[in-house]
Write a protein that holds these residues in place. Structure first.
Motif, PDB file in Angstrom:
ATOM      1  N   TYR A 161       0.839  -1.185   0.000  1.00  0.00           N
ATOM      2  CA  TYR A 161       0.000   0.000   0.000  1.00  0.00           C
ATOM      3  C   TYR A 161       0.884   1.249   0.000  1.00  0.00           C
ATOM      4  O   TYR A 161       2.090   1.172   0.273  1.00  0.00           O
ATOM      5  N   TYR A 166      -0.682   3.435   6.504  1.00  0.00           N
ATOM      6  CA  TYR A 166      -0.861   2.233   7.322  1.00  0.00           C
ATOM      7  C   TYR A 166      -2.170   2.266   8.097  1.00  0.00           C
ATOM      8  O   TYR A 166      -2.943   1.308   8.076  1.00  0.00           O
ATOM      9  N   TYR A 169      -5.439   1.638   6.005  1.00  0.00           N
ATOM     10  CA  TYR A 169      -5.624   0.266   5.540  1.00  0.00           C
ATOM     11  C   TYR A 169      -5.785  -0.701   6.710  1.00  0.00           C
ATOM     12  O   TYR A 169      -6.595  -1.639   6.654  1.00  0.00           O
ATOM     13  N   ALA A 170      -5.030  -0.471   7.778  1.00  0.00           N
ATOM     14  CA  ALA A 170      -5.114  -1.364   8.942  1.00  0.00           C
ATOM     15  C   ALA A 170      -6.478  -1.276   9.613  1.00  0.00           C
ATOM     16  O   ALA A 170      -6.937  -2.239  10.240  1.00  0.00           O
ATOM     17  N   ARG A 175      -8.099  -5.571   5.987  1.00  0.00           N
ATOM     18  CA  ARG A 175      -7.372  -6.443   6.924  1.00  0.00           C
ATOM     19  C   ARG A 175      -8.028  -7.816   7.048  1.00  0.00           C
ATOM     20  O   ARG A 175      -7.393  -8.768   7.511  1.00  0.00           O
ATOM     21  N   ILE A 180      -1.698  -6.669   6.661  1.00  0.00           N
ATOM     22  CA  ILE A 180      -1.304  -5.274   6.449  1.00  0.00           C
ATOM     23  C   ILE A 180       0.005  -5.050   7.223  1.00  0.00           C
ATOM     24  O   ILE A 180      -0.020  -4.840   8.435  1.00  0.00           O
TER      25      ILE A 180
END
Length: 205
Positions: A161, A166, A169-170, A175, A180
């Motif tokens: 990514y 972070y 997306y996390a 996830r 991730i």
């Protein structure tokens, strides 16, 4: 036919356009194309790399009534897919996607899939049954929305990514389908690059 060069400005690729071009190994679809008719690459058995270049409009992929899209039917060498924009696919009720699925990519042999920075959504069943995927990269700083069973049976690999994304997306439903990896994060506007998870070391950027 071993190679094809298509210029910007083309808006439609007709049905069966490259039917049984058994020496074709890669293809780039210009971002101006808005319609891909049925069975465009039917029987292209050596086709390995497919690039749907970035474009401002959705790409409509047509399919036969009552059957899978034949877009990549019998394309047994597929390895790499670049998808640079959102798709418009059949959106009716699907009772058994393992038998019939509206996605042109479902159950194909892609090992590497990359999404362009303007992709905002993943269609229902888009990568259903792509069991060979080992590398998945998303270039959008905002996680694209994920549809019904978009990644069903796709192996759980590490998601690549954009830097500095972070947390987004996390904390998203990505996830559920991918690992991730913590490679960067920020605290109070200060960004940190992870140098080593095992040694717990970072660098301030």
């Amino acid at each position: 036919l071993c190679s094809v060069s298509m210029s910007e400005g083309i808006v439609t690729i007709g049905a069966d356009a490259f039917y049984d071009c058994t020496s074709l190994t890669s293809i780039s679809i210009p971002g101006t194309v808005t319609t891909l008719d049925n069975a465009v690459f039917y029987g292209c058995k050596k086709l390995e790399k497919v690039y749907f270049l970035n474009g401002a409009e959705k790409l409509t992929v047509e399919s036969d009534y009552g059957s899978d899209p034949y877009t990549f039917y019998q394309c047994t060498s597929l390895k790499y897919l670049y998808l640079g924009r959102d798709l418009s696919l059949y959106s009716g009720t699907i009772t058994n996607p393992s038998v019939w699925c509206p996605s042109p990519f479902a159950r194909k042999g892609f090992e590497t899939i990359e999404l362009g920075e303007t992709v905002t959504s993943i269609n229902d069943y888009l990568f259903y049954g792509c069991t060979n995927v080992s590398s998945f990269k998303v270039n959008s700083t905002t996680p694209p929305s994920i549809g019904i069973q978009s990644f069903m049976n796709v192996p759980r690999c590490e998601l690549q990514y954009p830097e500095g994304c972070y947390e987004s997306y996390a904390n998203s439903n990505w996830r559920t389908n991918f690992t991730i990896p913590l490679k960067d994060f920020n605290v109070d506007g200060i960004f940190y690059n992870v140098l080593s998870l095992s040694d717990c070391t970072v660098e301030v950027t």
